[in-house]
Design an enzyme around this catalytic site. Structure first.
Site, PDB file in Angstrom:
ATOM      1  CG  HIS B  62     -19.358  29.022 -13.586  1.00  0.00           C
ATOM      2  ND1 HIS B  62     -20.395  28.424 -12.911  1.00  0.00           N
ATOM      3  CD2 HIS B  62     -18.392  29.208 -12.664  1.00  0.00           C
ATOM      4  CE1 HIS B  62     -20.064  28.254 -11.648  1.00  0.00           C
ATOM      5  NE2 HIS B  62     -18.839  28.716 -11.474  1.00  0.00           N
ATOM      6  CG  HIS B  64     -14.410  31.575  -9.891  1.00  0.00           C
ATOM      7  ND1 HIS B  64     -15.298  31.922  -8.900  1.00  0.00           N
ATOM      8  CD2 HIS B  64     -14.836  30.376 -10.370  1.00  0.00           C
ATOM      9  CE1 HIS B  64     -16.213  30.969  -8.770  1.00  0.00           C
ATOM     10  NE2 HIS B  64     -15.957  30.017  -9.650  1.00  0.00           N
ATOM     11  CG  LEU B  65     -12.788  37.241 -14.238  1.00  0.00           C
ATOM     12  CD1 LEU B  65     -13.255  38.465 -15.012  1.00  0.00           C
ATOM     13  CD2 LEU B  65     -11.871  36.385 -15.107  1.00  0.00           C
ATOM     14  NE  ARG B  66      -9.724  32.557  -7.898  1.00  0.00           N
ATOM     15  CZ  ARG B  66     -10.656  31.702  -7.508  1.00  0.00           C
ATOM     16  NH1 ARG B  66     -11.766  32.131  -6.911  1.00  0.00           N
ATOM     17  NH2 ARG B  66     -10.485  30.422  -7.680  1.00  0.00           N
ATOM     18  CG  ASN B  96     -16.292  32.889  -5.580  1.00  0.00           C
ATOM     19  OD1 ASN B  96     -16.228  33.408  -6.689  1.00  0.00           O
ATOM     20  ND2 ASN B  96     -15.770  31.709  -5.314  1.00  0.00           N
ATOM     21  CG  ASP B 154     -19.792  29.249  -8.320  1.00  0.00           C
ATOM     22  OD1 ASP B 154     -20.260  28.109  -8.446  1.00  0.00           O
ATOM     23  OD2 ASP B 154     -18.610  29.539  -8.574  1.00  0.00           O
ATOM     24  CG  HIS B 234     -20.220  23.795 -10.951  1.00  0.00           C
ATOM     25  ND1 HIS B 234     -21.053  23.307  -9.972  1.00  0.00           N
ATOM     26  CD2 HIS B 234     -19.725  24.959 -10.473  1.00  0.00           C
ATOM     27  CE1 HIS B 234     -21.044  24.142  -8.946  1.00  0.00           C
ATOM     28  NE2 HIS B 234     -20.263  25.148  -9.232  1.00  0.00           N
ATOM     29  CG  ASP B 307     -16.095  26.355 -11.883  1.00  0.00           C
ATOM     30  OD1 ASP B 307     -15.906  27.523 -11.456  1.00  0.00           O
ATOM     31  OD2 ASP B 307     -16.423  25.416 -11.137  1.00  0.00           O
TER      32      ASP B 307
END
Lengths: 308, 426
Positions: B62, B64-66, B96, B154, B234, B307
């Site tokens: 989990h 977030h690599l943006r 996302n 997410d 989470h 996360d």
């Protein structure tokens, strides 16, 4: 005692002896406002900037009058005229102001913690004139001064605070302030407006206005924000004012010499009936007078005297 | 060239193995796992790893690599670099981004960027609904063919239970797990931190635990109804742990993860209006932290994921209520999680299961074990190395970490992906 603070951010940080010192200083400065020439040179050459990100009449005027009576120069920045609408960050606005070398920044902001954020980044002093739902320390100090004048003491009093505690920075500051000075505080309101853990601040909690005011020395009514109706906190204004509005019949439950207070502005007929607001027990206008004295004291203690 | 790792203690929960072995990597696979000294070193690169442990490559399921869209916060390359620096050989990245990863083309873009970076394996997670709008199902078959390993809401939780039901059913059709972000947005309203004593004192609007628990219950009920596979992302709340434990006891095939900040920090971390402690779901109470520890210990919580949520000073150096939610964790996750071992909550082997074996199994991806023929993805760890978290040294582009200055015990010293050393040296 010596007052060594750079900022005045909240009641939570203050020790009882500091509060007493502020009140004593305010008491001694109060007399200046009743002179024919209401001005002393104490803060001559000092610059006080007020930054208001929320509408306010009373608090902003009170700070301005306090500064002027001490001969400080004042500059007022309000949000509609400021850079905030252009998307400038709070830190940038404040740093730009600081570049003009003010001695003190008075800030009101809709975000809880905004004055703390600035205080950690600026060399000049910061006074919190109300931050979000968090604190309104100068209001609590003027409330203490008003009660101490009326009662001669703060210790052992029963203080009832009624209304929307959840959304009130005045309540958060007053609860802590009165408890620190030895008063007993009871809060009352509908459960939608009483946040959990209020007891952890040392307050007693009840849903009954009658219970809260029974035997009270001080009754503090909070302003009801009318938009709460649309946010599911309340049913109707009618029901709120019947259940939690202070009316003459309630005064009989309190001590004979009870005093009635309100931080303003009033919603007449909602949280307080006109008879009570204008009646002999009301100290509402005395609060406003003492607001100037307390703010003079804080300006003096933060940027006056030997520190200048 | 083949790689021989000598003298390390090999810990592989999948084989119930925990002993000193020599490990030969060849052709990107595990080629041999033999008693010490039995594999000749000639013609091979030899890594003397005495005193270290070697585990199947850690998998953070989990992050977030943006990228695409917010490359100033992180890119797939910098995120993958942070991953391997933290000991992770693979990450699953949430959808996302901007645009949302709800189509095969975005998935392919992510995989191309990951291949170009050549560091960690990157497994894209697709969006449950088109544009994460919560209205219509996205194309699950197409996304799966392009390479997504799961679907998730997410960051943009599905509020409509009918859509969630259909998503579970439709995902089941294609054998994809659904990773649920359990948050009732109506109940959360404009909350910015856990609702409790600290939110009262700081005058910040609260997010009660019920915001999470209500949705955990909803998704467990829908999993029961549909036979779909749900993984709860989470987990933070006492009540959520109890609900998941109860569902597992009743035979439901649900899985769940938590993050290191939820077993290390409470609402107290927000005092001083520290925006690095602003995270969603929020840091809760000591009672919740105890429940998370217990859930990890008794197996209710299957996985630990960071996360990892990069933000810059633009999002974090502002008033608390204006700040973005999220903190980064790829480079601290292992060190923070090892504290569970030092504190006796988990054995080291159990921790490896939660950070490698179980994530691989839940996502259905290769790795997560050191069996012969498995991918040569592994992590070498010095369990005794003490180090101090310094955000200035992070490989991530972002610095939003509330653990700056903490001293941790245990660190990944080498990360190997497909038989290649991608981070560290000995």
């Amino acid at each position: 005692m010596e007052f060594r603070r750079k900022d005045l951010l909240g009641i939570a940080d203050l020790a009882p002896e500091e509060i007493r010192h502020i009140l004593d200083t305010a008491q001694s400065l109060k007399e200046i406002s009743s002179r024919p020439i209401k001005k002393v040179p104490t803060l001559r050459g000092k610059t006080v900037v007020t930054m208001f990100y929320e509408p306010s009449t009373r608090t902003r005027m009170s700070f301005e009058i306090a500064a002027k009576r001490l001969s400080a120069d004042t500059l007022n920045l309000t949000v509609s005229a400021s850079s905030a609408v252009k998307g400038e960050t709070l830190a940038d606005t404040a740093h730009n102001l600081e570049a003009m070398q003010p001695d003190l920044l008075v800030i009101r902001h809709y975000a809880s913690g905004a004055p703390h954020y600035l205080a950690g980044r600026l060399r000049c002093g910061v006074i919190n004139a109300g931050d979000g739902l968090h604190e309104h320390p100068t209001q609590a100090l003027l409330d203490l001064l008003t009660v101490r004048e009326a009662k001669g003491r703060l210790d052992g009093l029963k203080v009832a605070i009624i209304g929307d505690i959840a959304h009130s920075r005045v309540a958060r500051s007053d609860i802590q302030a009165f408890i620190k000075m030895g008063s007993k505080v009871t809060v009352a309101g509908p459960a939608t407006m009483l946040p959990p853990f209020l007891e952890s601040l040392g307050a007693e909690v009840t849903y009954s206005l009658e219970e809260a005011v029974a035997g009270a020395d001080v009754i503090m009514m909070l302003r009801l924000q009318l938009e709460r109706m649309n946010q599911m906190f309340l049913s109707t204004l009618r029901e709120y004012s019947r259940e939690f509005g202070l009316a003459p019949r309630h005064l009989a439950l309190a001590k004979k010499d009870v005093v009635i207070m309100h931080p303003g502005p009033l919603n007449r007929g909602v949280e307080i009936s006109p008879e009570v607001a204008d009646g002999p027990y009301s100290l509402i206008l005395e609060q406003v007078t003492n607001g100037v004295a307390v703010r003079m004291a804080l300006l003096y203690l933060l940027i006056g005297g030997e520190k200048g | 060239m083949s790689l021989l790792i000598k003298g390390a203690s090999v810990v592989d929960p999948a084989q119930n193995l925990e002993e000193v072995r020599d490990l030969l990597l060849d052709g990107g696979k595990i080629a041999a796992l033999e008693p010490p000294g039995t594999i000749p070193g000639e013609g091979r690169r030899v890594i003397e790893a005495q005193g270290l442990v070697v585990t199947p490559g850690l998998i953070d399921m989990h992050v977030h690599l943006r990228e695409p869209g917010e490359e100033y916060k992180e890119t797939i390359e910098t995120g993958a670099r942070a991953a391997v620096a933290g000991g992770f050989t693979a990450v699953a990245c949430m959808p996302n981004t901007k645009p949302v990863n709800d189509t095969a083309s975005v998935t392919r873009f992510i995989l191309d960027q990951a291949a170009a970076a050549g560091l960690a394996r990157v497994y894209p997670v697709g969006a449950i609904s088109m544009g994460s709008g919560g209205q219509n199902l996205s194309e699950y078959a197409d996304q799966k063919a392009a390479g997504v390993v799961a679907l998730s809401d997410d960051g943009h939780p599905v509020m409509n239970p009918l859509l969630m039901r259909r998503a579970l059913e439709y995902a089941r059709t294609f054998g994809l797990p659904l990773i649920s972000h359990c948050e009732d947005l109506n109940l959360r309203a404009d909350g910015v931190m856990h609702e409790g004593r600290v939110s009262l004192e700081l005058g910040l609007r609260g997010i009660p635990a019920a915001v999470e628990e209500i949705m955990v219950f909803r998704d467990l009920a829908l999993a029961q109804l549909t036979g779909g596979r749900v993984h709860i992302a989470h987990v933070t709340a006492f009540g959520s742990v109890a609900l998941i434990r109860q569902a597992k006891a009743a035979g439901l095939t649900v899985t769940a993860e938590t993050a290191p900040h939820y077993f290390h920090l409470t609402e107290e971390a927000v005092r001083g209006y520290d925006t690095n402690a602003k995270v969603n779901p929020p840091l809760r109470t000591a009672q919740d932290v105890a429940a998370i520890n217990e859930g990890l210990r008794d197996g209710t919580l299957d996985a630990i994921a960071s996360d990892h949520a990069p933000h810059t000073s633009l999002e974090k150096d502002v008033e608390f209520q204006e700040a973005a939610f999220g903190l980064i964790g790829l480079e601290t996750s292992l060190g923070l999680s090892l504290k569970l071992v030092h504190d006796g909550v988990l054995t080291f082997k159990e921790l490896v299961a939660k950070m490698s074996t179980n994530p691989a199994r839940i996502l259905g991806v290769p790795g997560g074990n050191l069996a012969l023929g498995a991918p040569a993805d592994l992590t070498l760890i010095d369990l005794n190395r003490e180090w101090t978290v310094d955000v200035a040294k992070f490989a991530s582009k972002s610095r939003n970490c509330p653990f700056h200055g903490w001293t941790l015990k245990g660190k990944a010293v080498m990360t190997i992906v497909g038989g290649e050393i991608v981070s560290g040296e000995l």
